[in-house]
Enzyme design. Sequence first.
Site, PDB file in Angstrom:
ATOM      1  N   HIS A 173      -9.753  22.820  35.854  1.00  0.00           N
ATOM      2  CA  HIS A 173     -10.766  21.877  36.321  1.00  0.00           C
ATOM      3  C   HIS A 173     -11.861  22.585  37.119  1.00  0.00           C
ATOM      4  CE1 HIS A 173     -12.306  17.951  37.509  1.00  0.00           C
ATOM      5  NE2 HIS A 173     -12.271  18.328  38.772  1.00  0.00           N
ATOM      6  N   PHE A 174     -11.462  23.410  38.073  1.00  0.00           N
ATOM      7  CA  PHE A 174     -12.412  24.224  38.829  1.00  0.00           C
ATOM      8  C   PHE A 174     -12.497  25.598  38.149  1.00  0.00           C
ATOM      9  CE2 PHE A 174     -11.275  21.145  42.182  1.00  0.00           C
ATOM     10  CZ  PHE A 174     -12.547  20.760  42.579  1.00  0.00           C
TER      11      PHE A 174
END
Length: 312
Positions: free
Chosen positions: A288-289
């Site tokens: 996600h990051f």
Amino acid sequence: MMKLKLAAIGLATLLSGPSVAAAPEAPPTTYHYEQVDGIRIFYREAGRRDAPTIVLLHGFPSSSRQYDALIPLLAKSHHVIAPDFPGFGHSDAPPPVEYEYTFDHLAATTARFLEKLEMTKYSLYIQDYGAPVGFRIMMSHPERLQALIVQNGNAYREGLGPKWAKIAEYWENPQAHPDVIDAFLSFEATKQRHIAGTAHPELYNPDSWTDEFTHISAPGQREIQSALLYDYRTNVASYPTWQAWLREHRPPTLVVWGVNDPSFIAAGAEAFRRDLPDAQIHLLDAGHFALDEKNGEIAELVLRFMATRAPH
């Protein structure tokens, strides 16, 4: 004695003579506040103000800090602005009775922030919560958008991972599902947003999730984040409108997506092709990051895209 003098001369020549040119030094990142409608907005800035501007919009539960390593790489050739939304990072976090925590309001405040900085032309880099904020800004001011960079910022239903089924139950009846908020704001969820699916956990700095968890555990944060999670339903409802806007305006678009993201799955990246057939789409072995482990690769993709596709 003569040999010693010659040796000394040779050493001096070696130390002071021609050498391989050093890479240009990255401009320093500076840290500022701007008052916007009674809210103090914190932001990071780097690069020459006469260079093309890239505005970095952060995700949940992070802040502009998530771009710390990316900013210096972009700032060598661009002007970079990265604000914290109200309720996040170092920006003010007034209680919901004083500031309405909706994505409409976050976008309006961020747009006014950019106007106060006299930013009339910019490219947007959007991730997670930065996507619904960014879409609202670009739809309100399409003449200001020069290019769009999407990194795990969803705009399609097929991009919603399995966890969103439970969140949809919360949208139907928030009072009946406090467990959803408990899970959403838990330490484990905060940690997993970074490391879920990665094959390289050693690349992830634990300070990221411990600091984020400390922030969302502060007094008043449960009310703020509950309000925003409930309002997220308006983003999903707006997906068809955003998609129609993309089809109409066709901004130069780069999509870089961590395919191990359990929240916004890879199908959400591929879906951009339907409305933007010329978009550059890169699926990365990250979560996600994605910047946590692919910062250099993403910076290279962004700079190449900006040099060849974005207006100057």
